[in-house]
Motif scaffolding. Structure first.
Motif, short mmCIF file in Angstrom:
data_model
loop_
_atom_site.label_atom_id
_atom_site.label_comp_id
_atom_site.label_asym_id
_atom_site.label_seq_id
_atom_site.Cartn_x
_atom_site.Cartn_y
_atom_site.Cartn_z
N THR A 29 0.87 -1.23 0.05
CA THR A 29 -0.15 0.09 -0.06
C THR A 29 0.94 1.24 -0.09
N TRP A 30 0.42 2.49 -0.46
CA TRP A 30 0.97 3.65 -0.49
C TRP A 30 0.35 4.54 0.69
N PRO A 31 1.14 5.65 1.32
CA PRO A 31 0.53 6.25 2.37
C PRO A 31 -0.88 6.92 1.92
N GLY A 32 -1.60 6.68 3.09
CA GLY A 32 -3.13 7.14 2.86
C GLY A 32 -3.97 6.11 2.68
N GLU A 33 -3.56 5.05 2.29
CA GLU A 33 -4.52 3.61 1.84
C GLU A 33 -4.50 2.88 3.06
N PRO A 34 -5.72 2.79 3.78
CA PRO A 34 -5.94 1.95 5.07
C PRO A 34 -5.86 0.50 4.99
N PHE A 35 -5.68 -0.08 3.71
CA PHE A 35 -5.58 -1.59 3.59
C PHE A 35 -4.73 -2.11 4.37
N LEU A 36 -4.88 -3.62 4.82
CA LEU A 36 -4.17 -4.38 5.39
C LEU A 36 -2.83 -4.83 4.49
N ALA A 37 -1.70 -4.29 4.27
CA ALA A 37 -0.81 -4.60 3.26
C ALA A 37 -0.19 -5.79 3.37
N ASN A 38 0.14 -6.72 2.40
CA ASN A 38 1.09 -7.72 2.41
C ASN A 38 0.59 -9.06 3.02
N VAL A 39 -0.29 -8.94 4.15
CA VAL A 39 -0.58 -10.14 5.01
C VAL A 39 -1.26 -11.11 3.96
N SER A 40 -2.34 -10.97 3.13
CA SER A 40 -2.98 -11.76 2.49
C SER A 40 -2.02 -12.83 1.64
N ILE A 52 7.85 11.56 -7.83
CA ILE A 52 8.81 12.52 -8.11
C ILE A 52 9.35 13.39 -7.10
N LYS A 53 10.49 13.25 -6.61
CA LYS A 53 10.89 14.21 -5.45
C LYS A 53 10.47 15.70 -5.84
N GLY A 54 9.61 16.21 -4.87
CA GLY A 54 9.30 17.88 -5.27
C GLY A 54 8.02 17.98 -5.91
N CYS A 55 7.57 16.74 -6.21
CA CYS A 55 6.29 17.12 -6.97
C CYS A 55 5.04 16.96 -5.79
N SER A 56 3.99 17.65 -6.26
CA SER A 56 2.75 17.60 -5.23
C SER A 56 1.90 16.82 -6.32
N TYR A 57 0.89 15.71 -5.58
CA TYR A 57 0.16 15.06 -6.22
C TYR A 57 -1.14 15.12 -5.61
N PRO A 58 -2.06 14.98 -6.52
CA PRO A 58 -3.67 15.07 -5.83
C PRO A 58 -3.82 13.50 -5.49
N ASP A 59 -5.09 13.54 -4.58
CA ASP A 59 -5.35 12.32 -3.87
C ASP A 59 -5.47 11.31 -4.96
N ALA A 60 -4.90 10.22 -5.03
CA ALA A 60 -5.01 9.16 -5.98
C ALA A 60 -6.50 8.67 -6.01
N TRP A 61 -7.41 8.66 -5.09
CA TRP A 61 -8.55 8.04 -4.87
C TRP A 61 -9.56 9.51 -4.62
N GLY A 62 -10.01 9.73 -5.68
CA GLY A 62 -11.23 10.99 -5.71
C GLY A 62 -10.69 12.03 -5.91
N ALA A 63 -9.67 12.02 -7.16
CA ALA A 63 -9.00 13.22 -7.59
C ALA A 63 -9.77 13.77 -8.89
N ILE A 64 -11.04 13.12 -9.13
CA ILE A 64 -11.42 13.40 -10.47
C ILE A 64 -11.75 14.68 -10.70
N SER A 65 -11.94 15.60 -9.70
CA SER A 65 -12.28 17.10 -9.82
C SER A 65 -11.08 17.75 -9.57
N SER A 66 -9.85 17.40 -9.45
CA SER A 66 -8.81 18.01 -9.07
C SER A 66 -8.19 18.75 -10.66
N PRO A 67 -7.90 19.92 -10.65
CA PRO A 67 -7.65 20.57 -11.95
C PRO A 67 -6.19 20.08 -12.48
N VAL A 68 -5.75 20.01 -13.64
CA VAL A 68 -4.79 19.60 -14.16
C VAL A 68 -3.68 20.63 -14.01
N PRO A 69 -2.65 20.16 -13.43
CA PRO A 69 -1.52 21.39 -13.20
C PRO A 69 -1.15 22.13 -14.62
#
Length: 729
Positions: free
Chosen positions: A297-308, A705-722
């Motif tokens: 999982t990546w930061p912000g994702e609440p799932f139980l990682a690796n165990v299954s 990428i170091k120094g880049c700011s990313y919208p939320d990967a889940w639910g970013a549909i309404s985020s504007p294109v940089p």
């Protein structure tokens, strides 16, 4: 798990037989061609045949069938009367002795051949390597963990399960299990006598997939595991998917709370006993839905990682033990491919859609690569012959061109790892994206082993579906048989990856937590009639069984029922979506006892459709031409990333400005299991592969990428294109 398509009719029942080693030590274990339709099903298991071999005792005919040696012309020898008297005395003594010997032999020989010798064959300490044992044969061996010392057995044999308990194996179809602790990759097991063992080739178009899904085991759905969600109905927010359920569990610090509850579920929901029961029910494949968080999982994702993952490995191990093949289905993707609760998070679609659409696709490509590397190893490729790379993407939102661009990239990624042609890595299964099978006719001609997955359901078409049960078989045949057969002709290998007896949308949480308004009830029906299975009479059970058989026939014997098991409702203590549980129906009489009985049911219902004769083009199954995609397809769909993406803000923003990741991160490889062997008092570790098929595949994985700011990967549909690119290209 939604869609209504159409499919195919009856094919001759493919039947295979397997013989056991003859008493003289020869081996007649051959994999024989299908018998004609109507050939009777063997009623005895292989071990029964092995223990009853009296007919195999050779008949020793005399050298002359007629006549005998006579002394009538012998010359007279003085003293012959004396010898005759001696001969009579000898005869008087010998005849009783001969009679005694004959009696002893009459008792001993049957015991020897019926009990002692088979026992020796089963329990000999000499182990034949799986690579040298003929397909379908019973390998010799010894297992000190087994109470009988056996490493294999058929109907009526005792199995030692993974937890140390024992059970009796019931399999009326001549199947047998194999569990050799010194050869954990033995592929000799056979689910049924008519199913090719794992060490034999599956012949697409001839062999029939009689499969079930193991839904709700590693990817949670409320209607499959209602009790897990019912525990937190008072939480804020109310859990409606695995994302919100994981958050509720993590917030629960009471005894029995915490995210670790999910591992308890992995341990108990599906066990080895289920695999044994599936083989005995005539099931020869499982479709195994897994989540991407089995890898990471990546930061912000609440799932139980690796165990299954370690339980997924157990699924491979148990499938191997019982001769069952696995269609491994990647059921979720970062950002969600369909916005349904079984994608991990209910709501928006951020895969190949919206501002994070390309970045999320990059992550998924990385996970597909990691899984392909693992299952394409020699140790696993025969157990996992199909890889479903993306479950139910909503192509109506994503776009047909965009998803085809993605599929072509994945095809090339996988075949660069595995090589091309039959036996080199798995079939690639793609879902029809709710577009219907006809939309995919002629797809990527010349590609190497792509199967089309389609999910025919009536439950989710928002119609009344209140016809009498007696009309349902013809309804399924009319709706599915024609299109399914036609797809075999126009596309190639086509599978019904999901379907059920859900003739309506009744079932606890079937439409999601908090959504109880069913189409069936809105048209005057009463869902209690279909949820309280304990009240069903025999007529209802027989009607459901016939509907299942007709549906199997319509799907041309290439299907995976959704799903094997439904968990109990915590309120009633019983299953309240019974139309969806194969196991419950099999055990209580509304699922067929033999899936092969489906052949001809559509014709009996008065439905005829175009017939597929079982012959695919060579390239479609990995033969000549496989891997050489038509130039027109390459020129049209080889662009990556796609030239356009839907739902960008502002509309029509250039794809070149969308956030992407850079391939400079560490690769999250999947660890293999650990096996040890004991021989001559010594313990040795058995090689189980290193998780990576292609040593030449040394690329790194997507990362931010170091120094880049990313919208939320889940639910970013309404985020504007940089306004300025922050890409990893």
């Amino acid at each position: 798990m939604w869609n209504t398509n159409d499919y195919p009719p009856p094919q001759p029942r493919a039947r295979y037989s397997t013989s056991v080693p003859e008493l003289n030590g020869s081996n007649n274990n051959s994999y024989v061609a299908p018998s004609p339709p109507g050939t009777p099903v063997p009623s005895r298991g292989l071990l029964d045949d092995l223990h009853d071999r009296s007919n195999d005792i050779p008949t020793m005919n005399p050298p002359y069938e007629k006549g005998y040696y006579s002394s009538v012309n012998s010359p007279y020898i003085p003293g012959r009367p004396q010898r005759d008297r001696k001969r009579r005395r000898v005869t008087a003594i010998c005849i009783p002795l001969i009679i005694i010997v004959v009696i002893i032999l009459a008792v001993v020989i049957p015991i020897y051949f019926a009990v002692i010798r088979p026992h020796q064959k089963t329990n000999t300490t000499a182990k034949a390597p799986s690579s040298t044992v003929a397909p379908g044969s019973l390998p010799p061996g010894n297992n000190p963990e087994s109470p009988s010392g056996a490493i294999t057995g058929g109907d009526g044999s005792t199995i030692t399960l993974a937890d140390g308990s024992t059970m009796t194996y019931h399999n009326q179809f001549g199947g047998f299990w194999v569990d050799d602790p010194n050869d954990p990759f033995n592929n000799n097991a056979q689910a049924q006598s008519y199913t090719p063992p794992l060490n034999a080739t599956w012949k697409w178009g001839q062999d029939r997939v009689h499969g079930v899904n193991l839904g709700g085991w590693f990817v949670l759905e409320p209607f499959i595991v209602p009790a897990l969600f019912q525990k937190y109905l008072n939480a804020t927010p109310t859990p409606i998917d695995e994302w919100t359920l994981s958050e509720a569990m993590r917030a629960d610090t009471s005894p029995g709370g915490g995210i670790e509850q999910l591992e308890d579920h992995y341990k108990t929901f599906i066990t080895e006993a289920d695999f044994a029961e599936m083989a005995g029910a005539g099931i020869n494949w499982v479709r195994l839905p897994i989540p991407f968080w089995a890898i990471e999982t990546w930061p912000g994702e609440p799932f139980l990682a690796n165990v299954s993952w370690k339980y997924i490995l157990l699924a491979f191990q148990w499938a191997r033990k019982y001769g069952i093949r696995v269609n491994l289905d990647l059921h979720t993707t970062p950002g969600s491919q369909n916005g349904y609760n079984h994608s991990g998070k209910d709501g928006q679609i951020d895969f190949l859609n919206g501002v994070m659409g390309i970045a999320n696709a990059q992550r998924l490509m990385g996970y597909i690569r990691v899984i392909t590397e693992f299952i394409s190893q020699d140790e696993y490729k025969d157990v996992v012959p199909v890889f479903g790379i993306l479950n139910e993407p909503r192509v109506g939102v994503i776009g047909m061109t965009q998803i085809t661009n993605f599929y072509l990239q994945i095809h090339d990624t996988i075949r660069n790892i595995t090589g091309t042609g039959e036996g080199n890595g798995p079939f690639i299964s793609i879902h029809d994206g709710f577009q219907g099978t006809a939309k995919w006719a002629g797809f990527l001609q010349g590609s190497d082993r792509i199967a089309l997955d389609t999910h025919p359901y009536f439950a989710f078409d928002q119609q009344a579906n209140n016809e009498p049960l007696s009309q349902q078989p013809a309804k399924a045949c009319n709706a599915w048989a024609g299109d399914f057969n036609q797809s075999q002709l126009d596309f190639g290998v086509t599978l019904a990856g999901e379907w059920s007896n859900g003739i309506n949308d009744c079932g606890l949480f079937l439409l999601g937590v908090g959504n109880s308004q069913t189409s069936y009830e809105s048209h005057g029906g009463n869902c209690t009639d279909w949820t309280v299975w304990e009240a069903w009479d025999q007529e209802t059970k027989d009607g459901l069984a016939l509907n299942a058989l007709a549906s199997m026939d319509a799907l041309n014997g290439n299907w995976f029922w959704w799903t094997w098991k439904i968990g109990n409702d915590s309120v009633s203590g019983s299953v309240r979506s019974p139309l969806w549980s194969y196991q419950l129906g099999f055990e209580n009489g509304w699922m067929p006892t033999d899936p092969r009985d489906s052949v001809g049911k559509c014709a009996e219902a008065g439905v005829t459709a175009v017939q597929f004769d079982g012959t695919y083009s060579a390239w479609q199954t990995g033969g000549s031409g496989a891997g050489t995609i038509a130039p027109t397809s390459v020129s049209q769909f080889d662009q990556w990333p796609p030239l356009t993406i839907s739902n960008l803000v502002p509309s029509g923003a250039p794809v070149s400005l969308l956030p992407t990741y850079t391939s400079t991160g560490p690769v999250p490889t999947l660890p293999p299991p650990t096996f040890t062997a004991s021989a001559s008092g010594k313990t040795a570790v058995i090689s189980a592969g290193n998780g990576w098929k292609d040593a030449q595949d040394t690329g790194l994985s997507p990362t931010t990428i170091k120094g880049c700011s990313y919208p939320d990967a889940w639910g970013a549909i309404s985020s504007p294109v940089p306004t300025a690119a922050c890409t990893g290209t």
